[in-house]
Design a protein around this motif. Sequence first.
Motif, short mmCIF file in Angstrom:
data_model
loop_
_atom_site.label_atom_id
_atom_site.label_comp_id
_atom_site.label_asym_id
_atom_site.label_seq_id
_atom_site.Cartn_x
_atom_site.Cartn_y
_atom_site.Cartn_z
N GLU A 1 -50.24 1.38 -45.06
CA GLU A 1 -51.47 0.61 -45.28
C GLU A 1 -51.36 -0.77 -44.67
N LEU A 2 -52.48 -1.28 -44.22
CA LEU A 2 -52.63 -2.66 -43.75
C LEU A 2 -53.72 -3.26 -44.63
N ILE A 3 -53.39 -4.39 -45.28
CA ILE A 3 -54.32 -4.95 -46.27
C ILE A 3 -54.72 -6.36 -45.87
N PHE A 4 -56.02 -6.60 -45.77
CA PHE A 4 -56.59 -7.92 -45.51
C PHE A 4 -57.21 -8.39 -46.82
N GLY A 5 -56.55 -9.34 -47.51
CA GLY A 5 -57.05 -9.76 -48.82
C GLY A 5 -57.03 -8.60 -49.77
N ASP A 6 -58.21 -8.12 -50.20
CA ASP A 6 -58.28 -6.95 -51.07
C ASP A 6 -58.90 -5.75 -50.35
N GLN A 7 -58.94 -5.81 -49.01
CA GLN A 7 -59.53 -4.75 -48.21
C GLN A 7 -58.40 -3.92 -47.58
N THR A 8 -58.30 -2.64 -47.96
CA THR A 8 -57.18 -1.79 -47.56
C THR A 8 -57.60 -0.84 -46.45
N TYR A 9 -56.71 -0.73 -45.46
CA TYR A 9 -56.91 0.15 -44.31
C TYR A 9 -55.74 1.11 -44.19
N GLN A 10 -56.05 2.35 -43.80
CA GLN A 10 -55.04 3.37 -43.57
C GLN A 10 -54.56 3.26 -42.11
N ILE A 11 -53.24 3.20 -41.91
CA ILE A 11 -52.69 3.13 -40.56
C ILE A 11 -52.56 4.54 -40.01
N ASN A 12 -53.27 4.81 -38.89
CA ASN A 12 -53.29 6.13 -38.28
C ASN A 12 -52.39 6.22 -37.05
N GLY A 13 -51.99 5.07 -36.52
CA GLY A 13 -51.11 5.07 -35.36
C GLY A 13 -50.57 3.68 -35.11
N VAL A 14 -49.34 3.62 -34.57
CA VAL A 14 -48.67 2.36 -34.29
C VAL A 14 -48.04 2.45 -32.91
N GLY A 15 -48.42 1.54 -32.02
CA GLY A 15 -47.83 1.51 -30.68
C GLY A 15 -46.35 1.19 -30.74
N PRO A 16 -45.59 1.59 -29.72
CA PRO A 16 -44.14 1.42 -29.73
C PRO A 16 -43.66 -0.03 -29.75
N LEU A 17 -44.51 -0.98 -29.37
CA LEU A 17 -44.11 -2.39 -29.36
C LEU A 17 -44.73 -3.21 -30.50
N ALA A 18 -45.56 -2.60 -31.31
CA ALA A 18 -46.30 -3.35 -32.33
C ALA A 18 -45.38 -4.06 -33.32
N ASN A 19 -44.42 -3.38 -33.89
CA ASN A 19 -43.53 -4.01 -34.87
C ASN A 19 -42.71 -5.12 -34.22
N GLN A 20 -42.16 -4.86 -33.05
CA GLN A 20 -41.36 -5.87 -32.35
C GLN A 20 -42.19 -7.11 -32.05
N ASN A 21 -43.40 -6.92 -31.50
CA ASN A 21 -44.25 -8.06 -31.16
C ASN A 21 -44.70 -8.82 -32.40
N LEU A 22 -45.00 -8.12 -33.48
CA LEU A 22 -45.39 -8.79 -34.72
C LEU A 22 -44.25 -9.66 -35.24
N ASN A 23 -43.04 -9.15 -35.19
CA ASN A 23 -41.90 -9.90 -35.71
C ASN A 23 -41.49 -11.05 -34.80
N GLU A 24 -41.66 -10.91 -33.49
CA GLU A 24 -41.24 -11.95 -32.56
C GLU A 24 -42.28 -13.04 -32.35
N ILE A 25 -43.54 -12.65 -32.15
CA ILE A 25 -44.58 -13.64 -31.84
C ILE A 25 -45.84 -13.48 -32.70
N GLY A 26 -45.77 -12.62 -33.71
CA GLY A 26 -46.91 -12.43 -34.60
C GLY A 26 -48.10 -11.73 -33.95
N HIS A 27 -47.84 -10.97 -32.87
CA HIS A 27 -48.94 -10.40 -32.09
C HIS A 27 -49.07 -8.90 -32.25
N ALA A 28 -50.30 -8.47 -32.46
CA ALA A 28 -50.69 -7.06 -32.40
C ALA A 28 -52.20 -7.02 -32.21
N THR A 29 -52.66 -5.93 -31.64
CA THR A 29 -54.09 -5.69 -31.53
C THR A 29 -54.44 -4.57 -32.49
#
Length: 113
Positions: free
Chosen positions: A53-81
């Motif tokens: 799940e990805l949660i914005f405030g109290d709004q919950t979204y189901q994660i259906n797919g994650v690109g191979p660089l998403a976690n790395q980019n989020l942790n290094e520069i806070g970036h994801a689309t």
Amino acid sequence: MTVTEITQIGKNAVNDENILVLFGQTITPDLLDVSIVQKTISDEPIAIEEGGELIFGDQTYQINGVGPLANQNLNEIGHATIFFQEEVGVIPNAIYVTPEVLPDLEVGMKITF
């Protein structure tokens, strides 16, 4: 789960494309208008995965797919689309979520990964 806080919302960051671009505090000025700027407020590394799940405030979204660089980019520069769509694409830094509606965003809102 890792928590970030929205510190700035670019004037063109929310539109009718059902896409949000996240960046950390090191964002370059030319990307400010189209991005959601966030800062990490927990020490845990971000580790999102399909089926979670990805949660914005109290709004919950189901994660259906994650690109191979998403976690790395989020942790290094806070970036994801984030794509608010059911179909999972092939963009390396993407997170695909449903429902297909953008969250109501505000500065100070927490994002939980």
